[in-house]
Each structure stands twice: as C-alpha cells, then as structure tokens.
Design an enzyme around this catalytic site. Structure first.
Site, short mmCIF file in Angstrom:
data_model
loop_
_atom_site.label_atom_id
_atom_site.label_comp_id
_atom_site.label_asym_id
_atom_site.label_seq_id
_atom_site.Cartn_x
_atom_site.Cartn_y
_atom_site.Cartn_z
N GLY A 84 -14.25 1.40 33.19
CA GLY A 84 -15.12 2.17 32.31
C GLY A 84 -14.69 2.07 30.86
O GLY A 84 -13.60 1.58 30.54
N ASP A 85 -15.59 2.49 29.96
CA ASP A 85 -15.33 2.53 28.52
C ASP A 85 -15.01 1.16 27.94
O ASP A 85 -14.26 1.03 26.97
CB ASP A 85 -14.17 3.51 28.20
N LYS A 139 -19.80 -0.88 26.90
CA LYS A 139 -21.14 -1.18 27.43
C LYS A 139 -22.24 -0.70 26.49
O LYS A 139 -23.28 -1.31 26.36
CB LYS A 139 -21.33 -0.51 28.81
N GLY A 141 -20.07 8.02 28.70
CA GLY A 141 -20.05 8.24 27.25
C GLY A 141 -20.12 6.87 26.62
O GLY A 141 -19.16 6.12 26.67
N HIS A 142 -21.28 6.51 26.10
CA HIS A 142 -21.48 5.17 25.54
C HIS A 142 -21.62 5.27 24.03
O HIS A 142 -22.50 5.96 23.53
CB HIS A 142 -22.73 4.51 26.15
N THR A 153 -15.05 14.15 35.65
CA THR A 153 -15.49 14.64 34.35
C THR A 153 -16.00 16.08 34.46
O THR A 153 -16.35 16.68 33.45
CB THR A 153 -16.61 13.75 33.79
N GLN A 171 -20.19 3.83 34.03
CA GLN A 171 -18.93 3.62 34.76
C GLN A 171 -18.63 2.13 34.91
O GLN A 171 -18.96 1.37 34.03
CB GLN A 171 -18.94 4.35 36.11
N THR A 215 -16.52 11.43 26.55
CA THR A 215 -17.14 12.54 27.27
C THR A 215 -16.21 13.75 27.34
O THR A 215 -16.62 14.87 27.09
CB THR A 215 -17.55 12.07 28.69
P1 GDP Z 1 -18.69 2.40 27.17
O1 GDP Z 1 -18.54 3.66 27.95
O2 GDP Z 1 -18.43 1.19 27.99
O3 GDP Z 1 -19.98 2.31 26.42
O4 GDP Z 1 -17.52 2.41 26.07
P2 GDP Z 1 -17.08 3.69 25.15
O5 GDP Z 1 -18.10 3.91 24.11
O6 GDP Z 1 -16.71 4.83 26.02
O7 GDP Z 1 -15.72 3.15 24.56
C1 GDP Z 1 -15.65 1.98 23.82
C2 GDP Z 1 -15.08 2.30 22.44
O8 GDP Z 1 -14.71 1.10 21.81
C3 GDP Z 1 -16.08 2.95 21.50
O9 GDP Z 1 -15.39 3.79 20.63
C4 GDP Z 1 -16.67 1.76 20.74
O10 GDP Z 1 -17.17 2.11 19.47
C5 GDP Z 1 -15.46 0.88 20.62
N1 GDP Z 1 -15.70 -0.56 20.57
C6 GDP Z 1 -16.59 -1.30 21.28
N2 GDP Z 1 -16.42 -2.62 21.03
C7 GDP Z 1 -15.39 -2.71 20.16
C8 GDP Z 1 -14.70 -3.81 19.56
O11 GDP Z 1 -15.01 -4.98 19.79
N3 GDP Z 1 -13.67 -3.50 18.72
C9 GDP Z 1 -13.29 -2.22 18.46
N4 GDP Z 1 -12.27 -2.00 17.64
N5 GDP Z 1 -13.92 -1.16 19.02
C10 GDP Z 1 -14.94 -1.41 19.86
P1 IMO Z 2 -18.56 5.12 31.02
O1 IMO Z 2 -19.99 4.86 31.43
C1 IMO Z 2 -14.50 6.04 32.31
C2 IMO Z 2 -14.08 8.53 35.92
C3 IMO Z 2 -13.53 9.93 35.75
C4 IMO Z 2 -12.83 10.11 37.10
C5 IMO Z 2 -13.79 9.38 38.04
C6 IMO Z 2 -14.76 10.31 38.78
O2 IMO Z 2 -18.43 5.80 29.70
O3 IMO Z 2 -17.72 3.92 31.15
P2 IMO Z 2 -16.94 11.64 38.04
O4 IMO Z 2 -17.12 12.73 37.05
O5 IMO Z 2 -17.79 10.44 37.82
O6 IMO Z 2 -17.04 12.12 39.47
O7 IMO Z 2 -15.39 11.18 37.87
O8 IMO Z 2 -14.51 8.46 37.27
N1 IMO Z 2 -15.26 8.23 35.05
C7 IMO Z 2 -15.22 7.44 33.99
N2 IMO Z 2 -14.19 6.80 33.38
N3 IMO Z 2 -15.75 5.87 31.85
C8 IMO Z 2 -16.81 6.47 32.46
O9 IMO Z 2 -18.08 6.24 32.10
C9 IMO Z 2 -16.56 7.33 33.55
N4 IMO Z 2 -17.34 8.08 34.35
C10 IMO Z 2 -16.53 8.62 35.27
O10 IMO Z 2 -12.61 10.00 34.68
O11 IMO Z 2 -11.63 9.40 37.10
MG MG Z 3 -17.49 5.47 27.90
#
Ligand code: GDP
Ligand code: IMO
Ligand code: MG
Length: 428
Positions: free
Chosen positions: A12-13, A16, A40-41, A128, A222, A298
């Site tokens: 995750g994170d 995306k 949390g995107h 979460t 995720q 998130t």
């Molecule tokens: P998602 O859940 O997959 O959409 O990812 P998140 O938004 O939770 O976390 C990704 C974090 O990395 C965010 O703060 C983005 O703004 C940041 N991000 C994404 N791509 C890049 C990159 O290429 N470089 C840097 N420094 N930050 C990035």
């Molecule tokens: P994005 O889309 C990272 C993790 C939680 C926990 C497990 C189960 O931003 O990548 P839940 O509330 O779904 O039952 O929690 O999954 N988790 C994530 N970790 N990015 C996410 O979403 C997540 N969504 C859930 O931290 O370990």
């Molecule tokens: Mg995220």
C-alpha cells in the site's frame, strides 16, 4: 489501450493516487473497484495536495467520469464529507456514479472493527478502524446493506435490525456502546435523495464505454500483499486489491483488460502489523521514513520502512499478470552510497527466491541482499531516463530484471509533473 488496471504491488501507499491521476488525464472513466476509506491516495497538482479516501483519484482530472464500483464498501458520511471538501476546492464532482450493488458501512461496523481488534489482544491487525473488515464480512455473510436498499426503507430497517442485534450483544460484552437500529436506519435513509442520481449498474456503464472505444482506468486501493487471498493473511485487508478484484469489483471480464500496471516504491513501506522481511527497525529505517515523508494519509501513523524486496514485487507481477510497473519515489533514494535490494530469502540455511507458501516461514524469512551502487545527484528535475545518473539507470534496469516486468514510468517527486515516462501507456 482502452482498459487499464492500476494497483499496488507492495503493502500500500506506493503512489497509486499519483499514477491514477497521471493516466487519468488520458482517460474517460476511473473506477474504484475495492476497499473504502481505509485508502488514502495523494495527488499533488501545481503544488496543491489532495488526499482522497473514498473518491477515485480520477475525479481530479477534467472530463473524467469517476465511478465507485460494486466491490467498494461505502461510508456514506465520509462520501458526502469528501464530496463537500473536494467540490469546495473547485473540483467538478457532478459526474460521480456509484454502483447499486456496493455495500454500505453502517455505524455499527466501525464499532465492530474496534470490538474485533480488542478481542485479538496482542494479535491486533492494526486496521484503519473504518469498519472495512466487518462490512465485507457482512457482505459474505449475506446480511449486508447495499446502496439499492436505501430505496426500500421498510426492508432496510428490517435488515439493519437483524444485522445489529447480535452485534449489540458483542458491544455490551466488550464495553462498547450499543446502537439503536431505528437511529442507524434513519441516518442511512437520510442519504437516499442525494444518492439516487448517482446510482447505476457500473458493469453496464463500463462495458458500454469500452464498446464505444473509450478508455477506462480501474483504480485499486490497498495492495497485493494486503489481498485477502494473496497477501500476508491475517495481516491483510478484507478485499481483493489484485487484478482479479478489479474484474469482480466492477463487473468486467478478463478479456477486456489491455494493461495491468503495478505501482511499487523504489523501497518498501508498510502500515499496521504483519511480516515485512526487509524492514529496517533502526535509525536507517527512521532516516528513510523522514526522507520519504512516510506517514499514513488516512491514520497519520508512521509507516514501517525497508529496502526494495524484489521477491515481493515479482510475486505481485505474477499474481496480477502485470504488464507494466510504475516505480515511485526514486528521488528518496538519492544520497545512499549503496542500496541493498532483496533478491531472495534465507530459511534454515537454504536460499529461496519465491514467496514461501507458508506464512510462518515468510514471517521468519531473512532477506538476502545484493548491493547496488547509489547516486548523489539531485534527480527531481529529470524528465527522461537518459537524464538520470548512470547509477540510477542501473538501479532501474536491475529491478526490472529481478521483477521480470518493464518499468514504464519512474517517479522523481510528488508533483503531477515529476515523472519520467519511459513507455507511454495512454499517450501521456
Ligand atoms: P497511494 O495510497 O498508493 O495512493 O499512496 P499515498 O498517497 O498513500 O502515498 C504516497 C506518497 O508519496 C504521497 O505522499 C505522494 O504524494 C508521494 N509520492 C508519490 N510519488 C512520489 C515520487 O515519485 N516521489 C516522491 N518524493 N513522492 C511521491
Ligand atoms: P492505500 O490504498 C496501506 C492496512 C492497515 C492494516 C490492514 C487492514 O492508501 O494504499 P483495514 O482497515 O483495511 O481492515 O486494515 O491493511 N491498510 C493499508 N495500508 N495503505 C492502504 O491503502 C491501506 N488500507 C489498509 O494498516 O494493516
Ligand atoms: Mg495511501
């Protein structure tokens, strides 16, 4: 390339939201197919940051029709709060569509999430707390409340009453407040008028669009390693964030998909509990967290950090049939003399290069590292592969080789523009 799935290849994170936003500018529809507001995107446009939880990131691209698919679980309070916030910032949200079959997260499932975690004692998942797991459990148990139920008040009341009665007993037992079924139902029904214009058959909308030659992007929440079937069970979410989940979660067949893009960080992070072989539980990990700004969008929780695990991402390439990899946050690795990359695991003196099928083994797997030379040049301004320092190019090529999937785009910063497109997928 009319149908593209974008999904997480690690825990995750991965970025995306940014990847979806980038491709979304060349897309007609963006469909969220799984999860809910556990996601949390983040999207950064002209220095302005948007954090999306329930709405597809495609909502930020002009002209895109954002869709919440049947595979998503919807917290109606969050949906309308997020819509108010995003439209308050000048984004046109009027085209949002939502599946009649999507399940609703009633207030009691947020409480159930807490009750379940309490009952696990020392084995908490670290969810979460958004009620995701209990809502998918109700769906499978066939006692869920769906978007279409909002238009049948008496039937909805009966469903809420039946689902809530046993949960109230549990709340009492674990010291949580009990809920009044009439109040829960009234609250849900209060959303009906606002939902009505959005409700549709997502499968029909999407398939019609594909028939017309329009472009549809399926945005996963995720990630592969959090998948209920393919992830590090039980430390997973309760949906299928993998490519198969996109099909079931939007009502499209596999023959319609042209491209499956896995998003992976140039290192690894994880939020919540569960195994993570390359985790750096020391000052090096702390430093990586600071450099990468690794705090949850998130929940605000600090993310666990570690080196790139090629075994994990190769596994994701197989499970999802990835055609492309979008590698993010390469800029965060600038300044390391050498960068360790995990190429296998040692188990009882034997080195394996595939995910062990048994989670007990995965939890005790010791990473085997290959050291790849680092670079010190600032790469945030690079916009083509050739502009990258040689060592950074070599890092990319080595990861590509280890994962067995081409790296089509490379992130060098959070902004929409901070991307190197190596192989354009939608004419971007
Ligand atoms: P998602 O859940 O997959 O959409 O990812 P998140 O938004 O939770 O976390 C990704 C974090 O990395 C965010 O703060 C983005 O703004 C940041 N991000 C994404 N791509 C890049 C990159 O290429 N470089 C840097 N420094 N930050 C990035
Ligand atoms: P994005 O889309 C990272 C993790 C939680 C926990 C497990 C189960 O931003 O990548 P839940 O509330 O779904 O039952 O929690 O999954 N988790 C994530 N970790 N990015 C996410 O979403 C997540 N969504 C859930 O931290 O370990
Ligand atoms: Mg995220």
């Amino acid at each position: 390339m009319p149908a593209v799935i974008v999904l997480g290849a690690q825990w995750g994170d991965e970025g995306k939201g940014k990847a979806t936003d980038q491709l979304g500018q060349h897309t007609d529809y963006v469909v969220k197919f799984n999860g809910g507001n556990n996601a949390g995107h983040t999207v950064v446009i002209d220095g302005e940051k948007y954090a999306l939880h329930l709405l597809p990131a495609g909502i930020l691209s002009e002209g895109v029709t954002p869709i919440i698919g049947n595979g998503v679980v919807v917290d109606l309070d969050v949906l309308f709060e997020e819509l108010a916030e995003i439209s308050g910032r000048g984004v046109d949200c009027s085209r949002l569509l939502i599946s009649a079959n999507a399940h609703i997260i009633p207030a009691y499932n947020r409480l159930m999430d807490q009750a379940n975690e309490r009952a696990r004692g020392n084995n908490q998942i670290g969810t979460t707390g958004r009620g995701i797991g209990p809502t998918y459990a109700d769906k499978m148990n066939r006692i869920g409340i769906r978007i279409q139920d909002l238009f049948h008040p008496e039937a909805l009341r009966a469903k809420v009453e039946a689902a809530l009665a046993p949960k109230n007993t549990i709340f009492e037992a674990v010291g949580l407040p009990t809920l009044d079924p009439a109040e829960v139902s009234d609250h849900l029904l209060s959303f009906a008028d606002r939902i009505e214009p959005m409700m549709c058959d997502v499968s029909l909308v999407v398939n019609d669009a594909l028939d017309r030659g329009e472009t549809v992007l399926f945005e996963g929440g995720q990630a592969t390693m959090l998948d209920i079937d393919h992830g590090t069970y039980p430390f997973v979410t309760s949906s299928n964030p993998t490519a198969g989940g996109a099909l079931a979660g939007a009502g499209v067949g596999p023959t319609r998909i042209d491209c499956v893009v896995g998003v992976a960080k140039a290192y690894t992070t994880r939020v919540g509990e569960g195994p993570f072989p390359t985790e750096l539980d020391d000052e090096v990990g702390e430093d990586l967290r600071t450099r990468g700004g690794e705090f949850g969008v998130t929940t605000g929780r600090p993310r666990r950090t570690g080196w790139f695990d090629a075994v994990v991402v190769r596994y994701a390439a197989r499970v999802n049939g990835l055609t492309d990899l979008c590698l993010t946050k390469l800029d965060v690795l600038t300044g390391y003399k050498e960068i360790p990359v995990c190429v296998g695991y040692e188990l009882d003196g034997i080195v394996v290069d595939e995910m062990p099928p048994d989670q007990v083994d995965f939890a005790r797997a010791v990473p085997v590292y290959e050291m790849v030379p680092g670079w010190s040049e600032d790469i945030t301004g690079c916009r083509s592969f050739d502009e990258l320092p040689e060592a950074a190019q070599a890092y990319i090529l080595r990861l590509e080789e280890l994962v067995g999937c081409r790296i089509s785009s490379i992130g060098v910063g959070p902004g929409r523009e901070a991307t190197i497109i190596r192989f354009p997928l939608l004419g971007e």
